[in-house]
Design an enzyme around this catalytic site. Structure first.
Site, PDB file in Angstrom:
ATOM      1  N   HIS A 150       0.830  -1.211   0.000  1.00 16.01           N
ATOM      2  CA  HIS A 150       0.000   0.000   0.000  1.00 16.01           C
ATOM      3  C   HIS A 150       0.869   1.268   0.000  1.00 16.01           C
ATOM      4  O   HIS A 150       0.554   2.252  -0.675  1.00 16.01           O
ATOM      5  CB  HIS A 150      -0.924  -0.045   1.219  1.00 16.01           C
ATOM      6  CG  HIS A 150      -1.659   1.220   1.471  1.00 16.01           C
ATOM      7  ND1 HIS A 150      -1.378   2.038   2.547  1.00 16.01           N
ATOM      8  CD2 HIS A 150      -2.654   1.837   0.790  1.00 16.01           C
ATOM      9  CE1 HIS A 150      -2.182   3.089   2.515  1.00 16.01           C
ATOM     10  NE2 HIS A 150      -2.967   2.991   1.464  1.00 16.01           N
ATOM     11  N   GLU A 198       1.992   1.877  -3.385  1.00 18.37           N
ATOM     12  CA  GLU A 198       0.879   2.418  -4.190  1.00 18.37           C
ATOM     13  C   GLU A 198       0.841   3.948  -4.083  1.00 18.37           C
ATOM     14  O   GLU A 198       0.708   4.653  -5.086  1.00 18.37           O
ATOM     15  CB  GLU A 198      -0.435   1.799  -3.709  1.00 18.37           C
ATOM     16  CG  GLU A 198      -1.674   2.336  -4.390  1.00 18.37           C
ATOM     17  CD  GLU A 198      -2.795   2.603  -3.400  1.00 18.37           C
ATOM     18  OE1 GLU A 198      -3.206   3.775  -3.290  1.00 18.37           O
ATOM     19  OE2 GLU A 198      -3.261   1.646  -2.738  1.00 18.37           O
ATOM     20  N   GLU A 231      -3.570   7.685   7.530  1.00 19.43           N
ATOM     21  CA  GLU A 231      -4.628   6.881   6.902  1.00 19.43           C
ATOM     22  C   GLU A 231      -5.011   5.723   7.824  1.00 19.43           C
ATOM     23  O   GLU A 231      -6.191   5.398   7.984  1.00 19.43           O
ATOM     24  CB  GLU A 231      -4.154   6.360   5.536  1.00 19.43           C
ATOM     25  CG  GLU A 231      -5.249   5.606   4.792  1.00 19.43           C
ATOM     26  CD  GLU A 231      -4.836   5.155   3.397  1.00 19.43           C
ATOM     27  OE1 GLU A 231      -3.757   5.554   2.913  1.00 19.43           O
ATOM     28  OE2 GLU A 231      -5.607   4.388   2.786  1.00 19.43           O
TER      29      GLU A 231
END
Lengths: 445, 432
Positions: A68, A71, A148
């Protein structure tokens, strides 16, 4: 009356499903990259997606969250693009772009006017091999992914419990590690961690290109050859052999207490087989089982727990078959005010027993199959959802033919198949039961 | 895990000028106005129905009545009980959804061509002949109460509730449309029946349809569906006076990441400067990754996963809002950066380059919204509620492109009021 309607609908929809399949073309480039084109000429729009067969479950031990993290970092610069220029260029062309990471895949997409497809391919193919990262942007972006995690997980007791449930469900498989990562490992993710993952998994022979919208398959193929076809395959890419589960022989239970919980609930997951290439029958039976038990207003759990016994405000069953390795079959009951989690769980178990003993309600099964047939029509209204369905399947070990066979496999499931699947999957030794609760007093009532 | 989460932009848009999509403005034989796009390529129809007024029609002391009423529409109608209605709907593979918001009740339906008459008869029953039986009332009430209890411990909901209470005085907007545990617990069947009569009426009805149906077929079906609605409902509420005063309000809540909402007065949708404000907001905090707020708070400083601002032109008040969340020890810095960007943009305005980028984004994205029967139907019903004619389709991008840098910077000076910006922060923020 309803039987006749369903029959008529079935005939019409058989024709439609053939038509829908003809809208999909697929190719393979010489370097191994898969290409799928889904046509929809109603609006001059295209969805351009690249799905990598690499997700959080492919991460090395100790670097959870790196899939992630990478990403996020793919929106930084390449040899020829400044940091942020990718998204700025998409926006300047009136499009939107984003990306997402799951256990089995990482996907990038842009949604733009159909005549901007070539530019998207040029930029997406560029960052497949030419990523350039600096130490400073690594540190800032690591703060972003930690925020996040704060937002998605730390601020939500339900999310924190699900993380613990998954960890308990999988003894030895990476599905037990959260996609976003364990916080203590996220805090140590380095530039080298990100680049090692990038070099291993970002290659055309590990990717599927999905283009959906107002495009012609031949033209997409030519563009794909031009931009993706010239990239070198990674010859060292091995098979996706992850550590697998040993036999699971003991039921697990947990109580997650958090003062922020206003509405307690009980949830249980069972280890379950996933859809496999050429072998989707059990997964199809489990899909229908989830619908019958807890898929909607007329499901058995709903009828018993909400309508008759009035013990619950919500109940549901969930199964997602698209997964590279063993997945789970999940049940949830949110008790009504004044009902203990113990009683809610006992009532949930009684429904499972009843289902296996009494068998499938044929009319209910007919209604579900009718809705599944209709969903093929409704889904054609959104090529994005079709694109996502293909991308998800193709990165979960399935092929185009499996995706296209799936509706018929679902329709062919019998009542006996469903009961057999239920007897197989409801094995408490392979289960985890969790109670989410606000205060400990409620647990022991 | 998405790279960032998009916040829905509170702006109703128009259709692109493109061949093949033609809106027909139709009046049914029974006098119902409807916008139709015939799209026979997929054998289903998307139908959108709105009733203006929505949850703001709740009468004093009955907060939550409209929301609970809407939740009960599909829980028994005509001779069908809740389960009977659900089974009939499932057997037709029709899909109905019912939703209450501050300004409208929304009914969305999708149904197959071959059984559309049967499907619309079910929809008719739910809208015109809901039974509101006590058993369903108590069951759905229990669901609503469970939702309210959860909402009371959800940091985003806590922030919204506190912000609305500060913003809207004693207007219905000032409280959550779900109501409170106390108000919902006290609702009777008669309250639900009254809420139904107040809200679902011809004088506030908007309809659009897209799909496999002709004008003549739709006319007959809609008259059967909606013809029996009463002509008039309850009067719409008065406009809301904004009561925000600026400053920062902290709501103590034990979570690791603080959640903040901020805002002040906004811009009405029918204001001549709305497009200038829309472009301004795209540059400041609405344009996803390219916005000033995202650049300063996330990209440069890593203080958040997402920061956004958005114009909220409600029917009875216009707000300019934003949101951010950061760890408790970093939220003060995020708030400071946002205030500073707000002030900088108010005093210095934006650049020609930023404006042309924002125009490229908004005008280029314009046709991308019209990518399905359902989305086109939703947009068309929104256009009607905003009193935009179908001619807006052809002029919308031109109107955006006609906005000058002077317009935007004048609006920036007028609209952005850094000293009036009210923050509500939920968490254990340090330094606030």
């Amino acid at each position: 009356m309803s039987r006749i309607i369903a029959l008529a609908a079935g005939l019409v929809m058989t024709a439609i499903s053939v038509q829908a399949q003809e809208q999909v073309s697929d190719f393979q480039l010489d370097n191994g990259m898969q290409v799928v084109v889904i046509e929809d000429h109603r609006a001059p729009v295209v969805m351009h997606m690249v799905w990598y067969r690499a997700g959080s479950a492919d991460e090395p031990a100790g670097a959870s969250g790196v899939a992630h993290f990478l990403e996020h970092l793919l929106f930084k610069g390449t040899d020829t693009m400044e940091p942020g220029e990718f998204s700025a260029t998409v926006a300047a062309n009136g499009g939107r772009d984003n990306a997402f990471t799951s256990y089995d895949y990482t996907a990038y997409f842009q949604r733009v006017a159909a005549d901007r497809l070539e530019l998207m391919m040029q930029m997406e193919s560029d960052r497949m091999i030419n990523l350039r990262l600096g130490e400073a942007e690594i540190l800032t972006e690591r703060q972003v992914i930690i925020e996040e995690r704060n937002q998605r997980t730390e601020n939500s007791p339900g999310a924190l419990m699900r993380e613990q449930l998954s960890a308990a469900q999988y003894y030895n498989h990476r599905y037990g590690v959260p996609i976003i990562g364990w916080r203590h490992e996220m805090e140590t993710l380095s530039l080298e961690d990100a680049l090692a993952y990038y070099r291993t998994y970002y290659a055309p022979n590990n990717a599927a290109l999905i283009v959906a919208g107002d495009v012609e398959p031949d033209e997409v193929l030519e563009l794909a050859k031009t931009y993706y076809g010239v990239l070198p395959a990674n010859p060292d890419l091995g098979p996706r052999n992850r550590t697998q589960e040993p036999p699971q022989t003991s039921a697990r239970r947990m109580v997650f207490e958090d003062p922020r919980v206003a509405q307690p609930y009980v949830t249980r997951s069972y280890l379950a087989p996933e859809r496999n290439p050429g072998d989707q029958k059990t997964a199809a039976a489990l899909t229908l089982l989830a619908e019958l038990l807890g898929g909607g207003t007329t499901s058995l759990m709903n009828e018993r727990l909400q309508f008759e016994q009035k013990l619950a405000v919500y109940s549901g069953a969930h199964y997602r078959g698209s997964s590279l390795d063993q997945t789970t079959f999940d049940l949830t009951v949110v008790p009504a005010q004044g009902v203990t989690l113990e009683d809610a769980e006992a009532a949930m178990d009684a429904v499972l027993v009843e289902f296996v003993e009494a068998g499938v309600n044929s009319q209910h099964l007919d209604r579900i199959k009718m809705q599944l047939r209709a969903s093929q029509i409704y889904e054609r209204d959104s090529v994005e959802s079709m694109a996502n369905r293909y991308g998800h399947a193709l990165t979960s070990g399935l092929g185009i033919e499996d995706v296209q066979a799936w509706p018929d496999v679902l329709q062919a499931v019998t009542e006996e198949d469903i009961l057999a699947a239920a007897r197989m999957v409801f094995d408490e030794r392979q289960s985890v039961t969790g109670w989410l609760t606000g205060v400990s007093a409620e647990v022991t009532q | 895990m998405m790279r960032f989460v998009f916040v829905a932009v509170m702006m109703l848009a128009a259709l692109p000028a493109r061949a093949g999509v033609e809106i027909k403005e139709v009046t049914t034989p029974g006098g119902i106005n409807v916008w139709l796009v015939e799209e026979p390529s997929i054998p289903f129809v998307a139908l959108e129905i709105r009733f203006r007024g929505g949850a703001s029609l709740d009468v004093e002391g009955k907060r939550g009545a409209t929301n609970l009423m809407v939740g009960l529409l599909e829980e028994g109608a005509g001779d069908l009980d809740s389960q009977g209605f659900a089974k009939a709907t499932e057997a037709l593979a029709a899909q109905f959804s019912y939703d209450a918001s501050d300004d409208a009740i929304s009914v969305s339906a999708r149904f197959l061509t071959e059984n559309r008459r049967e499907a619309l008869e079910l929809l008719r029953l739910s809208l015109i002949e809901p039974t509101f039986d006590d058993v369903s009332l108590n069951r759905v009430r229990g669901q609503v109460l469970a939702g309210i209890r959860s909402s009371e411990k959800d940091p985003n909901d806590i922030a919204s509730r506190n912000f609305d209470a500060l913003a809207f005085g004693d207007h219905p907007y000032s409280t959550a449309l779900e109501g409170t545990v106390q108000s919902v617990s006290g609702l009777t069947r008669q309250d639900i029946v009254d809420a139904h009569a107040n809200a679902l009426a011809r004088d506030r009805l908007y309809v659009s349809a897209v799909g496999d149906i002709t004008e003549a077929e739709l006319g007959v079906l809609l008259d059967d569906l909606l013809g029996a609605l009463p002509q008039t409902g309850a009067p719409l509420p008065e406009r809301a006076d904004l009561t925000l005063s600026g400053g920062t309000t902290v709501i103590d809540f034990d979570i690791p990441q603080s959640v903040a909402l901020f805002g002040h007065v906004g811009m009405e949708r029918d204001d001549d400067d709305f497009f200038a404000a829309y472009l301004l907001n795209t540059i400041l905090g609405g344009g996803g990754f390219e916005s000033r707020l995202m650049e300063e708070v996330r990209v440069k400083r890593g203080l958040t996963y997402g920061v956004y601002s958005y114009l909220v032109p409600k029917d009875l008040a216009a707000l300019y809002l934003g949101s951010v969340s950061s760890a408790n020890d970093r939220i003060a810095e995020a708030v400071e950066v946002i205030r500073s960007e707000w002030a900088r943009t108010a005093s210095e305005g934006v650049s020609e380059e930023e404006l042309s980028k924002a125009k490229a984004l908004l005008t280029g994205a314009y046709p991308l919204r019209f990518d399905g029967n359902g989305s086109i139907a939703r947009i068309m019903v929104g256009m009607q509620m905003e009193d935009l004619g179908v001619d807006y389709i052809a002029t919308r991008n031109d109107q955006l492109n006609a906005v000058t840098l002077e317009d935007v910077n004048r609006v920036a000076g007028e609209l952005l009021q850094p000293e009036a910006l009210q923050f509500v922060v939920v968490g254990k923020p340090q330094g606030l």
